[in-house]
Write an enzyme that holds these catalytic residues in place. Sequence first.
Site, PDB file in Angstrom:
ATOM      1  N   GLU A 317       0.779  -1.234   0.000  1.00  0.00           N
ATOM      2  CA  GLU A 317       0.000   0.000   0.000  1.00  0.00           C
ATOM      3  C   GLU A 317       0.815   1.292   0.000  1.00  0.00           C
ATOM      4  O   GLU A 317       0.392   2.274  -0.585  1.00  0.00           O
ATOM      5  CB  GLU A 317      -0.942   0.005   1.212  1.00  0.00           C
ATOM      6  CG  GLU A 317      -1.962  -1.106   1.184  1.00  0.00           C
ATOM      7  CD  GLU A 317      -2.857  -1.028  -0.043  1.00  0.00           C
ATOM      8  OE1 GLU A 317      -3.343   0.065  -0.365  1.00  0.00           O
ATOM      9  OE2 GLU A 317      -3.062  -2.067  -0.687  1.00  0.00           O
ATOM     10  N   SER A 594     -24.358 -27.037 -28.829  1.00  0.00           N
ATOM     11  CA  SER A 594     -25.208 -26.630 -29.949  1.00  0.00           C
ATOM     12  C   SER A 594     -26.091 -25.427 -29.642  1.00  0.00           C
ATOM     13  O   SER A 594     -26.778 -24.939 -30.538  1.00  0.00           O
ATOM     14  CB  SER A 594     -26.086 -27.803 -30.387  1.00  0.00           C
ATOM     15  OG  SER A 594     -25.296 -28.818 -30.965  1.00  0.00           O
TER      16      SER A 594
END
Length: 952
Positions: A317, A594
């Site tokens: 950080e 399909s």
Amino acid sequence: MTPPEGQQRGYDGRTADRAGRPDTMGRPAWSDHPDGPDRPARPMTERPERPPAGERPATGRGPRPGTAGPPAAGRGDRTGARTAAGRPPTDRPSYHPRATANRTGGDTRRGAASATSTMAVGDRGRGISDSGRRPMHPAERDALYDTVDQAALSKIELQDRDEEATTYRRVGVDGTGGTGARRAAGTGGRHATGPDGRRGPTGPNRPGAAAANGTAKPGRRLGTRGPKWWRARPLWLRRLVVFGFLSFGLLMVAGMATIYAATKVPLPENIKTDQASLIYYADGNSEVARFNSDIDRYDVPLAKISKDLQHAVLAAENKNFYNEPGISYRGIARALWVNVKGGEIAQGGSTITQQYVKNAFLTQDRTFTRKMKEVVMAVKLDKKYSKDQILEFYLNTIYFGRGVNGIEAAAQAYFGKHAADLNAAESAVIAGLIRNPNNLDPVKNPDDAKRRWNEVIDTMIAQDWLKERPAYPENVLPTKPSANSTAQEEYIKQQVLKELEAQGITEDQINTGGLRIITTIDKNAQDQAVAAVNQVLQGPLAQHPDVRPGLVALRPGTGEVLAWYGGPLYGKDPATGQERYLDNVSDAKIMSGSTFKVITLAAALEQGVSLKSTFASPRRVELENPGGDTYVVNNDEGEPDEVSQDLIKATAMSTNTVYVPLGKQIGIDNVEEMAKRLGITSEIKPGLAGMTLGHDTLRPVEMATVYNTFAGGGVRADTHVVKDVLNSSGHSILRPSPNAKKVLDGHIVRDTTYALEQVIKSGTGRRTAQLADNRPAAGKTGTVQEYAAAWFCGYTPQISSCVSVFRGDALFDGEHPKAGHSLAGLLNGRGVYGADWPAQIWKAFMDGAHRGLEIKQFEAPTYEGEIQTFTPSPTPTPTDLPTTPASDGLLPGQPGYTFDPADPFGWNRNRNNNGGNGGNGGTASPSPSPAPSPTPERPGGILDNLPGTDDD
């Protein structure tokens, strides 16, 4: 300047002060010295007397303003004087300003007069007498008086005149200070006149000279500093801009000082009380779930936090935390710039001090005002507390996901250890969570978590906090579901969280901000989804707990989610040992089978192919991919041969050997473009013939978006769960837009819908997907190669939904599914087709969700496009046609075709067969690979199948 008594002739023929006193501009007494006004003036007694008028040379005088007549040789005009005396002219220059006027026909415009005066006096041109030289000629003497008047008076201008006195004022170098723009004098005039008709001073520096030459406006003082565009601005504007900036800076400083003085920095134990956020159904009253109503937090001193953990957090950080001030000047500048542009503060880059202030004392609003408050409090905090104290405050309040705040609670939730006992590798996992706790959870998203872990470790090594790279920890604990929370609630919460984070609302704000989140989910539809899955899969799931079903239902045209079933398990089941955290609808990526054919059908219709176009439909086709390899396409084993099929029947029966060549015929690029247009966002491998058979992995929610687009009449909208978000005060802070857009023409939607209706009426879904009360519906089955996954997606005019079922992660090892990742053998010893479990779940859900709704019909098909006949290879010429009757069911041009004079095109061959099955895909390989073999329970044709076991 008012001239006192003792006056001599001025520039306009009247009077001006000639006494030996300084004038009002601080200059010495006006001088008549021939060198100009900068030399000390001689006493008046030493000036040569002007001869009487009768004794002056008869050279005449130039015409005065307002007079007419031919010009005479003026005073100082040597050419005229010498000619009048009978002497030849000389080329010596004239010394009198009016001499030029005589030669140019009396042109005494201000520019000409200025140039002449400057040459004669200012430049001390040839012929000007000086002390110690020859005596001055009377013409030179006259030029002396007049030229001195012009040079001196060019620095002043007339301000006022009355009967008793005339007042002048000084003129600046740039011409400012005048009474206004002055127009040039006419021909024959000696001086320019102003707007009031009074004559003004002439000369090179007179007011209005620059304006007459077109270089500046009269009365404007040009600046001397800055770029040209700035110097040319009016003085008042420049002053106003400078004053505005100074005022803004002073106000900012005063405001910051006021806020700084009034701000108090409380300790961590005094921070704001967290409130749980609630999720509601679409009605806004029924509660779906809650976000972390029991957040864990345990404060510990910095001494009980391992050094490795402290360094990991700093590396993740703010690596320069101990060497930098408590604020980020770059972040402040960025916030100011975004605010000026009218946007919101979306960028990060805050220091640890600023993060602590924001999380502990402020809201999560991304505004400039909040940013300034954050900066002020960070500065005051940095001055009041040491760096170690601030780091301790930060580590005890930051949110780490899984409903925990603080480093001690995070260590317990992820590793079951105290913060003091975490090593470097474990610490890097914890530190990496801070940026995005939900998406960087090592259990939910292991790849992203490991990438972030590597970044933290690299920074620790670069800062010399770690000597060598450790191994990635494998002892991360699983996520614990919230108390009294079902799997479906957890999956809905996760989807809500994703959408809110995408809109800029953080997980910490969701967990602690007391938000009221209203979803699009219909309570009845959600209950029907859960009931449908339980009805069909309760037994199979008990036998095969690794089967993963998913269901999502959408509202056509809007993209609103009506029901969401992410899976039967969230977390770890101690009874079966199964562990699941990924949503089967939005996270899982499986082949679509399909169900993808509907995209190829829409692309063909857009390319002008009609539904009535006819195609050869052999059992097996070999196609060549762009890479040169052979792609083998098979229909399902046991499917009867058909000579040809139109697109309606090929869609109903899901015939692979029709659809794959069709996709290649119209262009695979067009199929890919259509997929992206309809809502597919996952990567699609370009150029492969198997694209039509759904060989690319995608998320089920993407395929649901595709079918919802057809249900909505060609309008595609973003699929979303969140409808509205209210803050703790009841004000709406977020209302997402569906971004609805028309992407298909009406005739394409109508023809596609008609073809999909035949799937349910007479095709692969006729036994399991027909809805109650003969309600019209359109849909498509899908079965992935070797039963890796099974699908059914369909819709009515009111609701569209998509169901997927797979096992494990449906992963492949080369061309075959991995062990434990296939549905083969799970249904009565055979594989699961799309017409099996998926179609049964779809029907059960749609019947329940439509109960009480009006029955609506679809629009009739248009059959637009050209009716064409396609074959896999070129049709031979008549000389190449066989002469023996055909009995093989092949079309002209196919290998082994035999010619039948009664049926030259083979349209009626094998028409006695009772339909055919859709296949389960083809394989992309240099050599063919076998399709699934029939089982004793599946002996052959579609009419011989058991109820509910239609293929694909």
